[in-house]
Design a protein around this motif. Structure first.
Motif, mmCIF file in Angstrom:
data_model
loop_
_atom_site.group_PDB
_atom_site.id
_atom_site.type_symbol
_atom_site.label_atom_id
_atom_site.label_comp_id
_atom_site.label_asym_id
_atom_site.label_seq_id
_atom_site.Cartn_x
_atom_site.Cartn_y
_atom_site.Cartn_z
ATOM 1 N N ASP A 1 -18.970 -23.607 17.013
ATOM 2 C CA ASP A 1 -20.233 -22.923 16.736
ATOM 3 C C ASP A 1 -20.087 -21.998 15.547
ATOM 4 O O ASP A 1 -20.977 -21.928 14.693
ATOM 5 C CB ASP A 1 -20.695 -22.127 17.965
ATOM 6 N N ILE A 2 -18.969 -21.281 15.477
ATOM 7 C CA ILE A 2 -18.733 -20.369 14.351
ATOM 8 C C ILE A 2 -18.622 -21.171 13.057
ATOM 9 O O ILE A 2 -19.197 -20.794 12.032
ATOM 10 C CB ILE A 2 -17.473 -19.520 14.605
ATOM 11 N N ASN A 3 -17.900 -22.297 13.116
ATOM 12 C CA ASN A 3 -17.788 -23.144 11.930
ATOM 13 C C ASN A 3 -19.158 -23.665 11.501
ATOM 14 O O ASN A 3 -19.469 -23.712 10.310
ATOM 15 C CB ASN A 3 -16.830 -24.313 12.192
ATOM 16 N N LEU B 1 -21.961 -22.154 12.031
ATOM 17 C CA LEU B 1 -22.670 -21.013 11.446
ATOM 18 C C LEU B 1 -22.207 -20.758 10.012
ATOM 19 O O LEU B 1 -23.020 -20.469 9.121
ATOM 20 C CB LEU B 1 -22.460 -19.758 12.299
ATOM 21 N N PHE B 2 -20.891 -20.862 9.769
ATOM 22 C CA PHE B 2 -20.392 -20.662 8.408
ATOM 23 C C PHE B 2 -20.920 -21.754 7.478
ATOM 24 O O PHE B 2 -21.295 -21.483 6.333
ATOM 25 C CB PHE B 2 -18.859 -20.643 8.384
ATOM 26 N N THR B 3 -20.963 -22.978 7.966
ATOM 27 C CA THR B 3 -21.493 -24.075 7.157
ATOM 28 C C THR B 3 -22.962 -23.819 6.840
ATOM 29 O O THR B 3 -23.405 -23.998 5.693
ATOM 30 C CB THR B 3 -21.344 -25.413 7.912
ATOM 31 N N GLU B 4 -23.699 -23.391 7.836
ATOM 32 C CA GLU B 4 -25.114 -23.079 7.625
ATOM 33 C C GLU B 4 -25.270 -21.905 6.656
ATOM 34 O O GLU B 4 -26.148 -21.917 5.789
ATOM 35 C CB GLU B 4 -25.758 -22.758 8.975
ATOM 36 N N ALA B 5 -24.394 -20.912 6.783
ATOM 37 C CA ALA B 5 -24.445 -19.757 5.872
ATOM 38 C C ALA B 5 -24.167 -20.200 4.437
ATOM 39 O O ALA B 5 -24.831 -19.741 3.497
ATOM 40 C CB ALA B 5 -23.448 -18.695 6.316
ATOM 41 N N LYS B 6 -23.196 -21.094 4.251
ATOM 42 C CA LYS B 6 -22.905 -21.614 2.914
ATOM 43 C C LYS B 6 -24.113 -22.342 2.349
ATOM 44 O O LYS B 6 -24.459 -22.195 1.171
ATOM 45 C CB LYS B 6 -21.698 -22.558 2.955
#
Length: 172
Positions: free
Chosen positions: A100-102, A104-109
């Motif tokens: 989930d964190i990964n 979220l980071f992908t979505e943030a990028k």
């Protein structure tokens, strides 16, 4: 060991059919007293019961103790397995939360890239509007100069026409 057998119920024949000889009476309703030999039977029966219980316990007790030991080991193993399972579940949840964190980071990028693109577009639009404003200002200044020049040209023509028009001579 000779254990006395309690008398059968009234009217019931005991033994094999060939064991009754002619002339032996069978027990009837009034032949035996129900209380006869009762105390002696209980004393012998208590001893017999104790011996039977002792024999039964000596026969089954080791197996039961081994079964109890095996059940205790199984219970301990089950507790260990439950603890291990809980740890694995928590690890799985951590891995799932890492996914989930990964995500979220992908979505943030992805959104960061969108913001960068929007910023670039805004800078390009700002540059274009600045250039358009400068051009509009130059065009306005050029138009004003042209209008001023036209106005001056008209005034010159008006003056020239004024000078070209005939003037009456003064009488002196």
């Amino acid at each position: 060991m000779n254990v006395p057998v309690p008398p059968p119920p009234d009217g019931v024949l005991t033994g094999t059919s060939g064991s009754l000889e002619a002339g032996e009476p069978t027990l009837g309703l009034s032949d035996a007293s129900p209380d006869e030999g009762l105390i002696e039977d209980f004393a012998v029966e208590d001893k017999a019961v104790e011996q039977l219980v002792g024999g039964l316990l000596s026969h089954y007790l080791p197996d039961l103790q081994r079964s109890k030991q095996a059940l205790q080991e199984l219970t301990q193993n089950q507790v260990v397995l439950l603890d291990t399972l809980e740890q694995e579940i928590s690890k799985f949840k951590e891995c799932h939360s890492m996914l989930d964190i990964n995500a979220l980071f992908t979505e943030a990028k992805h959104y960061h890239a969108k913001l960068v693109n929007i910023r670039k577009e805004m800078l390009l639009l700002h540059e274009k509007t600045s250039k358009l404003k400068k051009r509009a200002l130059k065009l306005q200044q050029k138009r004003q100069r042209e209008e001023l020049e036209k106005e001056q040209q008209r005034e010159k023509e008006f003056e020239r026409e004024k000078q070209l028009t005939a003037k009456p001579a003064k009488r002196t």
